[in-house]
Enzyme design. Structure first.
Site, PDB file in Angstrom:
ATOM      1  N   SER A  77      -5.941   3.718   4.326  1.00 30.94           N
ATOM      2  CA  SER A  77      -5.413   2.805   3.308  1.00 30.94           C
ATOM      3  C   SER A  77      -6.523   2.135   2.510  1.00 30.94           C
ATOM      4  O   SER A  77      -6.465   0.936   2.201  1.00 30.94           O
ATOM      5  CB  SER A  77      -4.513   1.736   3.941  1.00 30.94           C
ATOM      6  N   LYS A 130       3.252   6.577   5.167  1.00 28.84           N
ATOM      7  CA  LYS A 130       2.322   5.527   4.736  1.00 28.84           C
ATOM      8  C   LYS A 130       2.858   4.132   5.046  1.00 28.84           C
ATOM      9  O   LYS A 130       4.041   3.865   4.867  1.00 28.84           O
ATOM     10  CB  LYS A 130       2.079   5.636   3.224  1.00 28.84           C
ATOM     11  N   SER A 181       0.795  -1.235   0.000  1.00 27.59           N
ATOM     12  CA  SER A 181       0.000   0.000   0.000  1.00 27.59           C
ATOM     13  C   SER A 181       0.823   1.279   0.000  1.00 27.59           C
ATOM     14  O   SER A 181       0.247   2.376  -0.069  1.00 27.59           O
ATOM     15  CB  SER A 181      -0.948   0.018   1.205  1.00 27.59           C
ATOM     16  N   LYS A 194       0.066   3.820  -2.691  1.00 23.59           N
ATOM     17  CA  LYS A 194      -0.934   4.879  -2.570  1.00 23.59           C
ATOM     18  C   LYS A 194      -0.300   6.264  -2.455  1.00 23.59           C
ATOM     19  O   LYS A 194      -0.982   7.279  -2.632  1.00 23.59           O
ATOM     20  CB  LYS A 194      -1.842   4.606  -1.375  1.00 23.59           C
TER      21      LYS A 194
END
Length: 410
Positions: free
Chosen positions: A157, A264, A102, A105
């Site tokens: 997320s 993140k 993720s 992203k």
């Protein structure tokens, strides 16, 4: 409407690629003079923050493979970078291609913020609503502002949020992914290829610790991106139906490390536990990437603390500062640097820092104000760290009796 956005998107990426290419320094190999730095001042942490400079394109094996660092980290690959200078302070398999999970992203959010307006209303499609794993539980037909979706993608997320963002900006996830790959290349991420917007497992979807650091550094230069990723908890507002959703950040470092301010997390079976994290201490911001790290939050904290304790940013020159007098003419032409020069290095290496002047132009006249005369190189021992153009401060014409003096850009 979609066609217009698609055209705008490609224009933005094209301009980014052109600008990135124009930032490179043309290599000239004849070295005619050099000088040792007589004094260097450690950059003050209280300086006004300037726009982030482009990342250096030249590989720096001494720094990216530096041996110093925490005794042990669990990550398979890692990078520690200074956010302002873009210098790599620690690297472990920094260019090894791995699934980014993720952390993908980061790029989705960057393009959402750069190519869209925060208050644009997004209508959730059936395809976006069908996306599984970590989601915002979007339903088809729901309406929500683009900024709220980006917040959901970064903080919670949400995989479904990423598809909704992509379809709104580019018309389809596939076309948006093309933009992601173009943008990554423009930022210097040469070992990255995206196959989707959210990092769900896909064979031809990979990045590296170094590339993710480049992308995150660019993201942190966008105020909205930085603001979103530093939030521990927040809420997003759906327009239709009118409702609120509470979000809690997946980045536990925001609770466990007082200086943390982004960015993140990412986790899949193939990627392992991943983290891209930033922290600011005494005005200096560092960025760490750890991939396939069983102790990702512990690794990140170790690397950040090591960076703050053992490295420093050295300020070598100010924008407009005269560096030398051009030796190829009798007309006393001063040469200056257009932008500030700062280097991040291990404190133990400070005394090895040197600068060298390389003149590229002959003494032939005329010379125009702002014309490139050479370059100012920064070296750490035998390794070149940076190179900046040296520009003429004034015009000089051929006929010396008619020499004109015109200050440039003052």
């Amino acid at each position: 409407m979609i066609s217009k956005k698609w055209t705008r998107a490609w224009c933005c990426v094209f301009l980014c690629i052109v600008c990135s290419a124009s930032c490179g320094v043309k290599p000239v190999y004849a070295s005619k003079s050099s000088q040792t730095v007589q004094s260097v001042q450690t950059a003050k942490n209280t300086r006004t923050k300037r726009p982030v400079k482009p990342a250096k394109t030249e590989k720096n094996p001494k720094l990216t493979n530096i041996k110093q660092g925490p005794d042990r980290i669990s990550a398979d690959a890692a990078v520690l970078m200074d956010v302002e200078t873009g210098d790599v302070l620690f690297g472990k398999q920094a260019d090894k291609r791995r699934p980014p999970a993720s952390t993908t992203k980061i790029m989705t959010a960057i393009l959402g913020l750069e190519l869209g307006s925060s208050d644009e209303v997004v209508t959730v499609s059936q395809k976006a609503a069908n996306v599984g794993e970590a989601t915002l539980h979007l339903d088809p037909g729901e309406k929500i502002n683009l900024y709220e979706l980006i917040t959901g993608a970064l903080v919670k997320s949400g995989n479904d949020a990423c598809v909704a963002i992509a379809e709104h900006i580019a018309g389809s996830e596939e076309q948006f992914v093309q933009l992601m790959n173009s943008k990554a290349l423009a930022l210097g991420a040469q070992n990255t290829h995206f196959g989707n917007t959210n990092g769900l497992p896909l064979k031809d979807h990979y990045s590296t610790a170094y590339d993710l650091a480049l992308m995150a550094r660019h993201g942190l230069s966008i105020p909205q991106f930085a603001s979103i990723t530093r939030q521990k908890e927040t809420e997003i507002h759906f327009l239709e139906p009118d409702s609120l959703m509470d979000l809690r950040n997946t980045n536990k470092l925001l609770w466990n490390y007082p200086y943390a301010d982004g960015v993140k997390t990412g986790t899949t079976t193939a990627a392992g536990k991943c983290l891209v994290a930033s922290a600011t201490k005494q005005g200096r911001q560092l960025l760490v990437v750890v991939l396939n790290a069983p102790d990702r939050f512990g690794d990140a904290k170790k690397l950040l603390e090591w960076g703050f304790e053992n490295t420093e940013t050295v300020h070598l020159g100010n924008a407009g500062q005269t560096i030398a007098e051009f030796p190829g003419s009798k007309d006393h032409i001063s040469a200056y640097i257009e932008a500030p020069v700062e280097i991040s290095i291990p404190k133990a290496e400070h005394l090895k820092l040197q600068t060298r002047i390389v003149w590229e132009k002959t003494g032939d006249l005329p010379i125009k104000a702002g014309e490139r005369l050479g370059r100012w190189e920064v070296w750490l021992g035998e390794q070149k760290l940076d190179s900046v153009p040296l520009l003429s401060e004034r015009d000089v014409v051929k006929n010396r009796s008619l020499i004109s003096f015109f200050p440039f850009g003052k």
